[in-house]
Design a protein around this motif. Structure first.
Motif, PDB file in Angstrom:
ATOM      1  N   UNK A  90      -8.761   0.392  -0.074  1.00  0.00           N
ATOM      2  CA  UNK A  90      -7.833  -0.072   0.961  1.00  0.00           C
ATOM      3  C   UNK A  90      -8.530  -0.034   2.316  1.00  0.00           C
ATOM      4  N   UNK A  91      -9.201   1.076   2.615  1.00  0.00           N
ATOM      5  CA  UNK A  91      -9.914   1.211   3.888  1.00  0.00           C
ATOM      6  C   UNK A  91     -11.034   0.182   3.993  1.00  0.00           C
ATOM      7  N   UNK A  92     -11.751  -0.053   2.910  1.00  0.00           N
ATOM      8  CA  UNK A  92     -12.854  -1.024   2.927  1.00  0.00           C
ATOM      9  C   UNK A  92     -12.333  -2.435   3.201  1.00  0.00           C
ATOM     10  N   UNK A  93     -11.217  -2.795   2.599  1.00  0.00           N
ATOM     11  CA  UNK A  93     -10.643  -4.120   2.814  1.00  0.00           C
ATOM     12  C   UNK A  93     -10.174  -4.274   4.260  1.00  0.00           C
ATOM     13  N   UNK A  94      -9.527  -3.246   4.787  1.00  0.00           N
ATOM     14  CA  UNK A  94      -9.058  -3.296   6.179  1.00  0.00           C
ATOM     15  C   UNK A  94     -10.242  -3.376   7.138  1.00  0.00           C
ATOM     16  N   UNK A  96     -13.196  -4.605   6.562  1.00  0.00           N
ATOM     17  CA  UNK A  96     -13.824  -5.920   6.462  1.00  0.00           C
ATOM     18  C   UNK A  96     -13.078  -6.974   7.276  1.00  0.00           C
ATOM     19  N   UNK A  97     -11.753  -7.006   7.188  1.00  0.00           N
ATOM     20  CA  UNK A  97     -11.012  -8.017   7.944  1.00  0.00           C
ATOM     21  C   UNK A  97     -11.101  -7.744   9.443  1.00  0.00           C
ATOM     22  N   UNK A  98     -11.105  -6.472   9.833  1.00  0.00           N
ATOM     23  CA  UNK A  98     -11.246  -6.150  11.256  1.00  0.00           C
ATOM     24  C   UNK A  98     -12.612  -6.589  11.771  1.00  0.00           C
ATOM     25  N   UNK A  99     -13.662  -6.404  10.978  1.00  0.00           N
ATOM     26  CA  UNK A  99     -14.999  -6.836  11.392  1.00  0.00           C
ATOM     27  C   UNK A  99     -15.072  -8.358  11.504  1.00  0.00           C
ATOM     28  N   UNK A 100     -14.442  -9.055  10.579  1.00  0.00           N
ATOM     29  CA  UNK A 100     -14.412 -10.515  10.661  1.00  0.00           C
ATOM     30  C   UNK A 100     -13.655 -10.971  11.906  1.00  0.00           C
ATOM     31  N   UNK A 134     -10.943   2.769  10.667  1.00  0.00           N
ATOM     32  CA  UNK A 134     -11.168   2.509   9.245  1.00  0.00           C
ATOM     33  C   UNK A 134     -12.520   3.034   8.765  1.00  0.00           C
ATOM     34  N   UNK A 135     -13.237   3.739   9.625  1.00  0.00           N
ATOM     35  CA  UNK A 135     -14.458   4.404   9.183  1.00  0.00           C
ATOM     36  C   UNK A 135     -15.762   3.754   9.584  1.00  0.00           C
ATOM     37  N   UNK A 136     -15.714   2.727  10.419  1.00  0.00           N
ATOM     38  CA  UNK A 136     -16.958   2.085  10.851  1.00  0.00           C
ATOM     39  C   UNK A 136     -17.698   2.985  11.827  1.00  0.00           C
ATOM     40  N   UNK A 137     -18.981   2.768  11.923  1.00  0.00           N
ATOM     41  CA  UNK A 137     -19.793   3.457  12.915  1.00  0.00           C
ATOM     42  C   UNK A 137     -19.708   2.660  14.219  1.00  0.00           C
ATOM     43  N   UNK A 138     -19.739   3.346  15.350  1.00  0.00           N
ATOM     44  CA  UNK A 138     -19.718   2.620  16.631  1.00  0.00           C
ATOM     45  C   UNK A 138     -20.939   1.711  16.768  1.00  0.00           C
TER      46      UNK A 138
END
Length: 147
Positions: A90-94, A96-100, A134-138
Motif C-alpha cells: 500500500x505504501x509503495x503504491x502511494x 509511486x503515484x506521489x512521485x509521478x 510514504x517513506x521516500x528519502x528527501x
C-alpha cells in the motif's frame, strides 16, 4: 469569461497533471478500501487526507483548463491497479503515484507563470512532503530526478 489558450505547453502540462490526479484519486480510493481504520488508523488517515487533496487538485486543474478554453482530459475508463496485500505494498503504491505527481508538478512549474506557477510550486511542495510520509528519502529537487 473564457479565453483561448495562448500557451499550448502550459495546457499540455496541465493535462499531464490532470491525468495523474485522476489516477491518484482512483488509487487512493482503492488504498482506502485496503487499509483498516481500526488496525492502521495513522495510515488510513494519511490515505484519506491524500485522497481529499488529490480530488481538490483535480478539480482545480479542470477549472484552470476551462479558464484557458481547453477541454479537460476525462478520467480513464480503467487504470492499472497494483497488487496489494500488505501495508508495504500500500505504501509503495502511494509513494509511486506521489512521485509521478511530483514530476508532473515540476514540469508545470517550468511551463507556467504567475498565480498558476505559485499554485504548482505549492502542490509540488505538498507532494514532496507526502512522499516523505510514504517513506521516500528527501531529495534536493522533488519531481526533478534529472537535477
Amino acid at each position: 469569461m473564457t479565453t483561448a489558450d495562448t500557451s499550448g505547453t502550459t495546457s499540455s502540462a496541465l493535462q499531464a497533471v490532470l491525468s495523474l490526479e485522476h489516477a491518484a484519486v482512483q488509487l487512493y480510493g482503492l488504498l482506502g478500501g485496503q487499509t483498516s481504520l481500526t488496525a492502521e488508523p495513522a495510515r488510513h488517515g494519511l490515505i484519506t487526507a491524500r485522497y481529499a487533496v488529490h480530488r481538490e487538485r483535480r478539480d482545480d486543474v479542470v477549472s484552470a483548463l476551462r479558464r484557458r478554453g481547453v477541454e479537460p482530459t476525462p478520467a480513464a475508463s480503467a487504470y492499472h491497479l497494483p497488487t496489494l496485500g500488505s501495508p508495504a505494498s500500500v505504501a509503495a503504491a502511494a509513494l509511486e503515484i506521489e512521485q509521478e505527481c511530483a514530476g508532473a508538478y515540476a514540469q508545470l512549474v517550468s511551463q507556467s507563470e504567475g498565480r498558476l506557477r505559485r499554485w504548482a510550486i505549492s502542490a509540488l511542495g505538498e507532494t514532496a512532503l507526502a512522499e516523505l510520509a510514504w517513506g521516500a528519502r528527501p531529495t534536493s529537487f522533488p519531481g526533478a530526478d534529472e537535477l
